[in-house]
Design a protein around this motif. Structure first.
Motif, short mmCIF file in Angstrom:
data_model
loop_
_atom_site.label_atom_id
_atom_site.label_comp_id
_atom_site.label_asym_id
_atom_site.label_seq_id
_atom_site.Cartn_x
_atom_site.Cartn_y
_atom_site.Cartn_z
N ALA A 1 0.84 -1.20 0.00
CA ALA A 1 0.00 0.00 0.00
C ALA A 1 0.87 1.25 0.00
CB ALA A 1 -0.92 0.00 1.21
N ARG A 2 0.51 2.19 -0.88
CA ARG A 2 1.24 3.46 -0.95
C ARG A 2 0.70 4.46 0.04
NH1 ARG A 2 0.86 6.13 -6.52
NH2 ARG A 2 1.97 7.71 -5.36
N PHE A 3 -0.54 4.26 0.46
CA PHE A 3 -1.23 5.27 1.24
C PHE A 3 -1.78 4.67 2.53
CE2 PHE A 3 -1.93 6.18 -3.32
CZ PHE A 3 -1.19 7.34 -3.42
N THR B 1 -4.42 -1.91 -4.58
CA THR B 1 -3.59 -1.49 -5.70
C THR B 1 -3.88 -0.05 -6.13
OG1 THR B 1 -5.17 -2.38 -7.31
CG2 THR B 1 -3.38 -3.84 -6.60
N TYR B 2 -4.65 0.68 -5.32
CA TYR B 2 -4.95 2.07 -5.67
C TYR B 2 -3.65 2.88 -5.72
CZ TYR B 2 -7.01 6.72 -5.65
OH TYR B 2 -7.35 8.01 -5.98
N GLY B 3 -3.52 3.69 -6.76
CA GLY B 3 -2.32 4.51 -6.91
C GLY B 3 -1.28 3.87 -7.81
N PHE B 4 -1.56 2.66 -8.30
CA PHE B 4 -0.67 1.98 -9.23
C PHE B 4 -1.40 1.82 -10.56
CE2 PHE B 4 0.88 0.60 -5.09
CZ PHE B 4 2.25 0.81 -5.22
N ILE C 1 1.13 5.96 -9.84
CA ILE C 1 0.51 7.12 -10.45
C ILE C 1 0.88 8.31 -9.57
CG2 ILE C 1 -1.69 8.22 -11.05
CD1 ILE C 1 -2.83 5.32 -11.33
N PRO C 2 1.38 9.39 -10.17
CA PRO C 2 1.79 10.53 -9.33
C PRO C 2 0.67 11.03 -8.43
CG PRO C 2 2.57 10.80 -11.59
CD PRO C 2 1.64 9.61 -11.58
N ASP C 3 1.03 11.41 -7.22
CA ASP C 3 0.06 11.89 -6.23
C ASP C 3 -0.74 13.08 -6.76
OD1 ASP C 3 1.17 9.94 -4.65
OD2 ASP C 3 2.02 11.31 -3.17
N GLU D 1 -10.06 9.17 -9.82
CA GLU D 1 -10.42 7.96 -10.56
C GLU D 1 -9.32 7.51 -11.52
OE1 GLU D 1 -12.00 11.28 -13.23
OE2 GLU D 1 -11.64 10.97 -11.11
N ALA D 2 -8.16 8.17 -11.50
CA ALA D 2 -7.06 7.80 -12.39
C ALA D 2 -6.62 6.36 -12.11
CB ALA D 2 -5.89 8.76 -12.22
#
Length: 126
Positions: free
Chosen positions: A6-8, A90-93, A101-103, A111-112
């Motif tokens: 997790a990134r976040f 996997t949110y943010g990938f 995916i850039p913050d 939704e990116a």
């Protein structure tokens, strides 16, 4: 895609989940309203005397509305996928490359699901 680290943190992800759910509701209501308006225009034009100029204007308006609905439906699919990615961890990938995916992109477009470059490439290829 394999489960990523997790990134976040959970607070950030819950904030994004709420934001995405609000966006999903807004897009769904907008699509429903546009669809109802399109049906009303079609029904109205069928019940009236034919004026070809009016028909041309209505067709142009329906085409524009249809393009907007299509855009919103595409965006709604990305919102649903982003919510799924939160659940998967996997949110943010990116769905394409697995790269982060850039913050700033996630802030502007929660939704990116791809990087800007991947999104542009996808839009070019249709």
């Amino acid at each position: 895609m394999k489960h990523k680290t997790a990134r976040f943190d959970k607070v950030f992800l819950e904030s994004k989940r709420r934001q995405l759910m609000t966006l999903r509701d807004r897009l769904q209501k907008g699509a429903d309203t546009d669809e109802a308006e399109e049906t009303a225009i079609k029904n109205e034009s069928g019940a009236q005397a034919r004026e070809y100029e009016d028909d041309a204007q209505k067709l142009a308006m329906l085409e524009t509305e249809g393009n907007l609905v299509h855009r919103d439906i595409d965006r709604l699919a990305r919102v649903e996928r982003a919510l799924q990615k939160i659940d998967e961890g996997t949110y943010g990938f990116s769905d394409v490359s697995g790269q982060p995916i850039p913050d700033a992109r996630l802030e502007a477009m929660p939704e990116a699901i791809n990087t800007v470059q991947e999104q542009r490439a996808s839009e070019r290829t249709g």
